[in-house]
Design a protein around this motif. Structure first.
Motif: not given
Length: 264
Positions: A208-216
């Protein structure tokens, strides 16, 4: 002029380092899994991963391998205790407990457990950033140390058929997961597995955090990819379930100390 002499280094065998426990009986192992399951649900609740009645974490019973402990239908994650957990068979029929289970979600979990006898736990929730990546139908890119743990070890289930209530659909999801640790369910969310509740929960949190970083990062510009060789090396160092278990321990210590009622 020399200062005071520091004390000598301590022998490493006098230092504490937590490792997964060994259990003397199936009853002890069952109790341990249930405690960790209740704790993981509370952590997910703290982080806002539940959305209405959507979301599950399941833990295989150590004695009855085709039966699974799961959160009660309709109960907030933040309120779950060990005694609230429900034991259900692979058909979603309740064997122990006082509550129903979410049949739609359980269909997926049961099929993943059946296809992956190595998977003690399966986590699936409708987290915000996981759903955002799922809406794009994208994989995680190797752009951080954490995302490299998933490099070539996750997949996209490239279909959406609504709420999963069909066993065959659950089997197709399990097939898409294969031997990997994680799956992006297109237009739906994330799913992770592990050889312990701790590992499955950590992979979900990290994904979930990796998704957030990638989207950001993609919203800000063009992320620099880690090359294939380095991404594989990093996955080999950080992508195992034991590393996930170790990473999860501060979270377990926090939730079990700050909310000890979860153990009741």
């Amino acid at each position: 002029m020399h200062g005071p002499t520091p004390p000598p280094p301590l022998p490493t065998d006098r230092l504490t380092f937590a490792m997964p426990p060994m259990h003397e009986s199936v009853e002890d192992e069952r109790a341990h899994r249930k405690e960790r399951l209740a704790g993981a649900l509370r952590i997910f609740g703290r982080l806002g991963f539940e959305d209405g009645v959507s979301g599950h974490i399941t833990a295989r019973d150590p004695e009855f391998s085709d039966c699974f402990w799961v959160n009660p239908f309709g109960m907030p994650f933040r309120h779950v205790t060990v005694s609230d957990l429900v034991l259900a068979n692979q058909d979603g029929q309740v064997l122990q407990g006082r509550y129903h289970v979410n049949q739609a979600a359980f269909t997926v979990h049961a099929q993943v457990h059946a296809a992956r006898p190595d998977a003690v736990a399966v986590a699936h929730c409708h987290s915000v950033h996981g759903r955002a990546l799922a809406a794009l139908g994208d994989l995680l890119d190797p752009i951080t140390q954490e995302s490299c743990a998933f490099y070539e070890d996750h997949a996209v289930y490239d279909s959406y058929t609504g709420v999963v209530v069909d066993t065959e659909e659950g089997r197709r999801i399990a097939d898409a997961l294969g031997s990997r640790k994680a799956l992006v369910l297109r237009n739906h969310g994330l799913l992770t597995v592990g050889d312990s509740v701790d590992a499955a929960a950590w992979w979900f949190l990290s994904m979930e955090r990796s998704c957030q970083v990638q989207l950001t990062a993609k919203a800000a510009g063009r992320p620099v990819l880690i090359d294939h060789r380095k991404a594989v090396e990093t996955r080999e160092q950080l992508g195992g379930d034991l590393v996930a278990w170790i990473n999860y321990q501060p979270l377990w210590q926090d939730i079990s100390r700050s909310e000890p009622d979860l153990l009741t």
